[in-house]
Write a protein that holds these residues in place. Structure first.
Motif, mmCIF file in Angstrom:
data_model
loop_
_atom_site.group_PDB
_atom_site.id
_atom_site.type_symbol
_atom_site.label_atom_id
_atom_site.label_comp_id
_atom_site.label_asym_id
_atom_site.label_seq_id
_atom_site.Cartn_x
_atom_site.Cartn_y
_atom_site.Cartn_z
ATOM 1 N N ASP A 199 -32.515 9.154 -72.928
ATOM 2 C CA ASP A 199 -32.575 7.915 -72.019
ATOM 3 C C ASP A 199 -31.947 8.243 -70.736
ATOM 4 N N ARG A 200 -32.874 8.003 -69.747
ATOM 5 C CA ARG A 200 -32.090 8.323 -68.343
ATOM 6 C C ARG A 200 -32.224 6.950 -67.746
ATOM 7 N N LEU A 201 -31.166 6.702 -66.879
ATOM 8 C CA LEU A 201 -30.987 5.379 -66.006
ATOM 9 C C LEU A 201 -30.957 6.000 -64.572
ATOM 10 N N ILE A 202 -31.953 5.542 -64.062
ATOM 11 C CA ILE A 202 -32.494 5.843 -62.704
ATOM 12 C C ILE A 202 -32.268 4.632 -61.727
ATOM 13 N N LEU A 203 -31.046 4.619 -60.834
ATOM 14 C CA LEU A 203 -30.805 3.426 -59.822
ATOM 15 C C LEU A 203 -31.868 3.607 -58.711
ATOM 16 N N ALA A 204 -32.069 2.277 -58.393
ATOM 17 C CA ALA A 204 -32.888 2.182 -57.331
ATOM 18 C C ALA A 204 -32.463 2.398 -55.847
ATOM 19 N N PRO A 205 -33.035 2.993 -55.039
ATOM 20 C CA PRO A 205 -32.738 3.403 -53.816
ATOM 21 C C PRO A 205 -32.188 2.308 -53.114
ATOM 22 N N GLN A 227 -25.246 21.354 -75.184
ATOM 23 C CA GLN A 227 -25.068 20.121 -75.665
ATOM 24 C C GLN A 227 -26.192 19.051 -75.013
ATOM 25 N N GLY A 228 -26.698 18.000 -75.844
ATOM 26 C CA GLY A 228 -27.665 17.387 -75.209
ATOM 27 C C GLY A 228 -29.140 17.831 -75.329
ATOM 28 N N LEU A 229 -29.407 18.899 -75.859
ATOM 29 C CA LEU A 229 -30.621 19.473 -76.069
ATOM 30 C C LEU A 229 -31.409 18.951 -77.210
#
Length: 327
Positions: free
Chosen positions: A99-105, A81-83
């Motif tokens: 879309d990717r959500l990358i949180l700040a360190p 799934q998701g490919l």
């Protein structure tokens, strides 16, 4: 019959023997069934007498948990799934990356010694502790004496004070040369040993140099910016009447005037420069139901499958595109 004796009593006795035994068995079976019925009726009557007259049934409590929470409350995920390749069957090309959500360190907390030192804690004057920490044999010269010696040009006394207690180089004799020779010989031995080790590795069996894996994708598509053709100069346009039958095209829309069609081509060229950079514009006049309109089409496909892939890419970006073939 002559010469034989026939007795009627014998025939009667022989014929009634089996029927008497059958009658006996029937009577015994009936007695047993009757006795069983009597016992059953007696047991049933006893249960009626001793049963709970209130009529409330007694339910035994169930043992164990009433409900068990599943390991995956939302259900198990299906494989693959998701490919991006899952969209090939639907639209003909791979979907855009997810879309990717990358949180700040998290912020880094500095220790007390790494914090900025306030200006009030830094003194502007000289620190006498540094002079006090000098070794006893070190000579401390006054700044005024150094200035006076430099102005007068007589620095011999100043040099004598600075070099007091230090042996001159001339008194060392050949010790310096011997030290340098020993250092050079040790360096040469290390270099020779390293060269021998490298030569042994090169001459030995095995792979001389590890191969680097190729970058993926190995051949990247070169993106060439499409030249924007203004609506007034149709240099990149072909007349529809000059096309042979069977030419594969992609229709991008139908408009009221050729100028509007060419403006739409310019907008699509800026938006999809990668796909339209090697395509040729066609503005074809058509009539339907007494109305005149102009079709905007693109030419430059190898086959109908290529035109379908082209339209799939544009439809995925919410643009109109239909693969057609000239007749």
């Amino acid at each position: 019959m002559a010469g034989e004796y026939y007795d009627d009593s014998l025939s009667v006795t022989g014929s009634t023997g089996p029927s008497n035994s059958l009658t006996t068995l029937t009577n015994v079976a009936g007695a047993v069934v009757s006795f069983a019925l009597i016992v059953g009726i007696g047991v049933w009557g006893y249960k009626l007498l001793v049963r709970d007259v209130s009529g409330i049934p007694v339910v035994r409590a169930a043992s164990g948990e009433m409900r068990i929470r599943p390991d995956e409350p939302g259900g198990e995920k299906a494989s693959h799934q998701g490919l991006s390749v899952n969209a090939v069957a639907a639209v003909g090309t791979a979907a855009k990356p997810a879309d990717r959500l990358i949180l700040a360190p998290k912020p880094i907390d500095l220790t007390a010694e790494d914090q900025v030192m306030p200006a009030s804690m830094v003194t502007s004057g000289p620190q006498a502790a540094q002079v006090a920490n000098l070794p006893e044999e070190a000579t401390v010269l006054d700044a005024n004496e150094v200035k006076a010696a430099l102005e007068s040009g007589n620095v011999d006394d100043l040099v004598a004070q600075l070099t007091a207690g230090v042996a001159p180089i001339s008194d060392l004799g050949n010790s310096t040369e011997e030290t340098l020779a020993s250092v050079n010989s040790s360096i040469v031995e290390e270099v020779v040993a390293a060269e021998e080790q490298v030569a042994a590795l090169v001459a030995g069996p095995g792979l001389r140099q590890s191969k680097r894996p190729k970058k993926r994708p190995a051949v990247r598509a070169s993106v060439t910016p499409a030249a924007v053709v203004s609506s007034g100069s149709p240099s990149n346009e072909v007349k529809a009447s000059s096309l042979p039958a069977g030419t594969r095209l992609a229709q991008l829309g139908a408009f009221d005037s050729p100028e509007v069609a060419r403006e739409q081509w310019d907008q699509l060229s800026r938006r999809f420069d990668v796909y339209l950079s090697d395509k040729t514009r066609i503005v074809q006049k058509a009539t339907s139901g007494g109305r005149v309109f102009y079709r905007l089409r693109a030419m430059g496909f190898e086959d109908i499958a290529d035109a379908r892939r082209f339209c799939s890419a544009l439809v995925a970006e919410n643009a109109d595109c239909i693969p057609v073939v000239t007749r």
